[in-house]
Design a protein around this motif. Structure first.
Motif, short mmCIF file in Angstrom:
data_model
loop_
_atom_site.label_atom_id
_atom_site.label_comp_id
_atom_site.label_asym_id
_atom_site.label_seq_id
_atom_site.Cartn_x
_atom_site.Cartn_y
_atom_site.Cartn_z
N PHE A 1 0.80 -1.22 0.00
CA PHE A 1 0.00 0.00 0.00
C PHE A 1 0.83 1.27 0.00
CE2 PHE A 1 -3.51 -2.72 1.71
CZ PHE A 1 -4.43 -2.43 0.72
N PHE A 2 1.98 1.26 0.68
CA PHE A 2 2.70 2.51 0.88
C PHE A 2 3.93 2.68 -0.02
CE2 PHE A 2 0.38 1.72 4.83
CZ PHE A 2 -0.30 2.92 4.94
N ILE A 3 4.32 1.63 -0.72
CA ILE A 3 5.46 1.75 -1.64
C ILE A 3 5.07 1.33 -3.05
CG2 ILE A 3 7.82 1.00 -2.14
CD1 ILE A 3 8.23 0.55 0.85
N ILE A 4 4.68 0.08 -3.20
CA ILE A 4 4.40 -0.47 -4.54
C ILE A 4 3.27 0.27 -5.22
CG2 ILE A 4 3.66 -2.53 -5.80
CD1 ILE A 4 5.07 -4.19 -3.63
N LEU B 1 3.65 2.31 -8.75
CA LEU B 1 2.88 1.92 -9.93
C LEU B 1 1.92 3.02 -10.38
CD1 LEU B 1 2.01 -1.82 -9.12
CD2 LEU B 1 3.77 -0.94 -10.65
N GLY B 2 1.40 3.78 -9.42
CA GLY B 2 0.45 4.83 -9.76
C GLY B 2 1.08 6.11 -10.26
N ASN B 3 2.39 6.25 -10.10
CA ASN B 3 3.04 7.50 -10.49
C ASN B 3 4.06 7.36 -11.62
OD1 ASN B 3 2.07 9.66 -8.50
ND2 ASN B 3 2.61 7.99 -7.12
N VAL B 4 4.29 6.15 -12.06
CA VAL B 4 5.18 5.91 -13.19
C VAL B 4 4.33 5.77 -14.46
CG1 VAL B 4 6.87 4.32 -14.20
CG2 VAL B 4 6.91 4.81 -11.74
N ASP B 5 4.68 6.51 -15.49
CA ASP B 5 3.86 6.53 -16.70
C ASP B 5 3.61 5.14 -17.27
OD1 ASP B 5 3.64 9.26 -16.58
OD2 ASP B 5 5.35 9.64 -17.91
N ALA B 6 4.62 4.30 -17.25
CA ALA B 6 4.50 2.98 -17.87
C ALA B 6 3.53 2.06 -17.13
CB ALA B 6 5.87 2.32 -17.95
N ALA C 1 -2.23 0.45 -15.02
CA ALA C 1 -2.42 -0.74 -14.19
C ALA C 1 -2.61 -0.34 -12.72
CB ALA C 1 -1.23 -1.68 -14.33
N GLY C 2 -1.85 0.67 -12.28
CA GLY C 2 -1.93 1.12 -10.90
C GLY C 2 -3.30 1.64 -10.53
N GLN C 3 -4.04 2.16 -11.50
CA GLN C 3 -5.37 2.69 -11.22
C GLN C 3 -6.35 1.62 -10.75
OE1 GLN C 3 -6.35 4.48 -15.00
NE2 GLN C 3 -5.47 6.46 -14.44
N ALA D 1 -8.66 8.27 -14.78
CA ALA D 1 -9.23 6.97 -14.43
C ALA D 1 -10.49 6.72 -15.25
CB ALA D 1 -9.55 6.93 -12.95
N PRO D 2 -10.64 5.50 -15.80
CA PRO D 2 -11.80 5.19 -16.65
C PRO D 2 -13.03 4.77 -15.86
CG PRO D 2 -10.30 3.33 -16.62
CD PRO D 2 -9.66 4.41 -15.78
N TYR D 3 -13.10 5.16 -14.60
CA TYR D 3 -14.25 4.82 -13.76
C TYR D 3 -14.58 6.00 -12.87
CZ TYR D 3 -10.14 3.70 -10.93
OH TYR D 3 -8.92 3.76 -10.31
N GLY D 4 -15.78 6.01 -12.34
CA GLY D 4 -16.20 7.07 -11.44
C GLY D 4 -15.97 6.71 -10.00
N PRO D 5 -16.47 7.54 -9.07
CA PRO D 5 -16.25 7.29 -7.64
C PRO D 5 -16.77 5.92 -7.18
CG PRO D 5 -17.06 9.51 -7.98
CD PRO D 5 -17.17 8.82 -9.29
N TRP D 6 -18.00 5.60 -7.51
CA TRP D 6 -18.56 4.32 -7.08
C TRP D 6 -17.96 3.16 -7.86
CZ3 TRP D 6 -20.28 4.56 -2.54
CH2 TRP D 6 -21.05 5.64 -2.08
#
Length: 256
Positions: free
Chosen positions: A186-189, A193-198, A202-204, A225-230
């Motif tokens: 949760f705090f590293i991986i 993944l969520g901040n590297v363009d490549a 997937a990180g989303q 992100a291709p989804y909404g809040p819910w």
């Protein structure tokens, strides 16, 4: 043993272990405290923000700045609830008393999840009201569009984090191993993944990144992100369900 008796037994176990109750209290306190601090800083430095950042300002999300530390406490709570009995050896006694392993596991999860969801919702609403009071003229109102959903969703998010941790702990059965997997995840991986363009796409779809969208009222400019809040919360719920099923399969097939 009847299901109601198992539920009552699990409630007694959780109440009698001080460490689990302390982690829930800690989730509440650190979330409110850090959220309040960030809200004060934001109010005092709002004029220093760029025009672009002011336009994308999400007052609701600011009051949730302490959710990261609160999430940490929820992870510890979820792990301790499941793995305490393994670390003390009490699991053998528990399974001897309740040989129906599915009933045993899901009764424990039902009681612990109810507590986590209750604390999560109280924490989320508390953080919102405290944070908005401290933001002054930049505050949001619970009646504003999307705010009630974000605040209630914040409570669901914290509860789901605890439930996911319970599922992982049921699979790994060791508190140290479970925390050793969950903390870096949760705090590293997830952050990498969520901040590297490549790997951002997937990180989303990781549980924390998808689920946290429910707490957004104003989407950041770079959010694609291709989804909404819910939809994001539904993705997180799918991760939780998978973890719980995995925990059930392990406890069903392996000896105590």
């Amino acid at each position: 043993m009847a299901a109601t008796q198992v539920l009552q037994s699990e409630w007694t176990k959780i109440r009698s272990v001080q460490s689990t109750l302390w982690t829930l209290s800690l989730a509440l306190v650190v979330t409110l405290a850090l959220g309040a601090l960030i809200s004060i800083v934001t109010r005092n430095t709002f004029e220093d923000l760029s025009v672009r950042d002011q336009a994308a300002f999400d007052a609701t999300r600011v009051s949730f700045a302490g959710m990261g530390l609160g999430q940490l406490a929820m992870i510890v709570f979820g792990v301790l609830v499941i793995s305490n009995e393994y670390s003390t050896g009490m699991i053998r006694t528990s399974l001897a008393a309740v040989p129906q392993r599915g009933t045993f596991l899901f009764s424990k999860i039902a009681i612990a999840s109810s507590l986590a969801l209750l604390v999560g919702v109280v924490t989320s609403f508390g953080a919102f009201f405290l944070g908005q009071a401290l933001l002054g003229e930049h505050r949001a109102s619970l009646g504003d569009s999307g705010v009630l959903r974000a605040v209630f969703g914040g409570g669901l998010y914290m509860g789901l984090i605890a439930m996911f941790s319970m599922g992982v702990a049921a699979m790994l059965r060791s508190p140290m191993l479970s925390l050793g997997v969950l903390m870096p995840f949760f705090f590293i991986i997830s952050n990498i993944l969520g901040n590297v363009d490549a790997t951002r796409k997937a990180g989303q779809y990781l549980p924390d990144q998808a689920g946290s969208h429910v707490m957004q009222v104003v989407a950041p400019p770079d959010d694609a992100a291709p989804y909404g809040p819910w939809g994001g919360l539904a993705i997180m719920a799918a991760w939780v369900a998978a973890a719980l099923v995995g925990g059930y399969v392990v406890i069903k097939r392996r000896d105590a």
